[in-house]
Motif scaffolding. Sequence first.
Motif: not given
Length: 447
Positions: A267-271
């Motif tokens: 759920g991390n933006t970059d991932i």
Amino acid sequence: MSPILAISLATAAIGAVVLLIGRYKLNPFIVLVCVSLLLAICAGMPPEKAVASFEEGAGHVLGHIATVIALGTMLGKMLAESGGADQIALTITRIAGKKRISWAMMVIGLLIGLPVFFEVGFVLLIPLAFTLARRTSTPLLLLALPMGAALSVTHAMIPPHPATLLALSAYHADTGRTIFWGVIIGTPIAALAGPVYARFITPHIHTEGEAALAEQFAGKDTPTDMPPFLTTVLTILAPVLLMLVGSAADLLTRPGGLPNTILHFMGNTDIALLLATVLSFYVLGLARGFSRETILRFTTECLGPTALIMLLVGAGGGFGRELIDSGVSRTITDVAVGAHVPLLVLAWLLAVVVRVAAGSATVAMSTASGIVGPILLHSHGTSPELMVLATGAGSVALGPMNDAGFWQIKEYLGLTVGQAIKTWSVIETLIAVLGLAFCLLASVFIH
């Protein structure tokens, strides 16, 4: 540092940037670097510290934004080359009709903007704006500005954005009621600052040619073999869905466990953007008959036009850091706190001050709520939920040039600095002023 000196330095710095870029046509990156360093030195910082501060600010911003812009541009390129953007554009046009297409873009911005940062949502949706503008012969500003206004409203006023969650905690506000009032108040604000203002200002803005990035996202001919609508929508929503899952990880799994860690990671933006972009390589690339070499060429050539955007975003971050480290921001904030005004207005005003000083809406909202939160605990009669919304509204005020969104809008839409101020800065200011006005009106009925 005296308040007069702090305000004078901030005003002079912003005025110099506008004059040097807009009037004398100097390179905006060079201007931002020079003005930032000169501001810090005039404020009393040693030259070595001024340089280090600028590098820290630029690096901090680019560490996140550069990845977002690069991955979002690649995803947008795959949408464009596969015909996916055309498919969505034609479907939206068919459902909404050409006369209501700017309103359709506003609704899309409100939905996509709920779980993602403004910068993420913008790079996800700008390919659709380019494609719709080309296919329907509609001015790009009529589509991009309502979309941007909606993204900004959701970024500032509706959870689960990180800054909004920090404000919720600082004010001890109820999440459900904040979302409810955020939607009730935010929707008309997005309409007035988006489609309504865009229709007014677009005839007065004349751009020279098409934005350089438009060619990366909008082909001249509609592909005959476009991917299915549902497949395309799921691809563009993939990062949004992953971020939602990440936000709900603690509800779905036991905190601290391996599944919980995996969901937070995805759920991390970059991932989330990385996974969605890689997915697009197959769904919109290999599955559509493109070779690996062709996909590599697409994803390499589309990054060229983003170089200036990344430099300007980084320089804006450096400019904001100089304002903070030099003490200019703190002095102006102290002046605002010393003024005896209603809490809703104080929170809004502090957010505006930090927004101008630091550029970041997230920093503005978290800082203002951190200052006013303890005051609210000893006060009565002010709704914590409205405090969250008023602080969020102030956090996007003015759309200053040390904000990444300003330069994204300017470069993606092919605007001059003056045109970006007349469009985007005014839109952000409308959101801020209308947000405060609606919160004050609602406070008559909500306690």
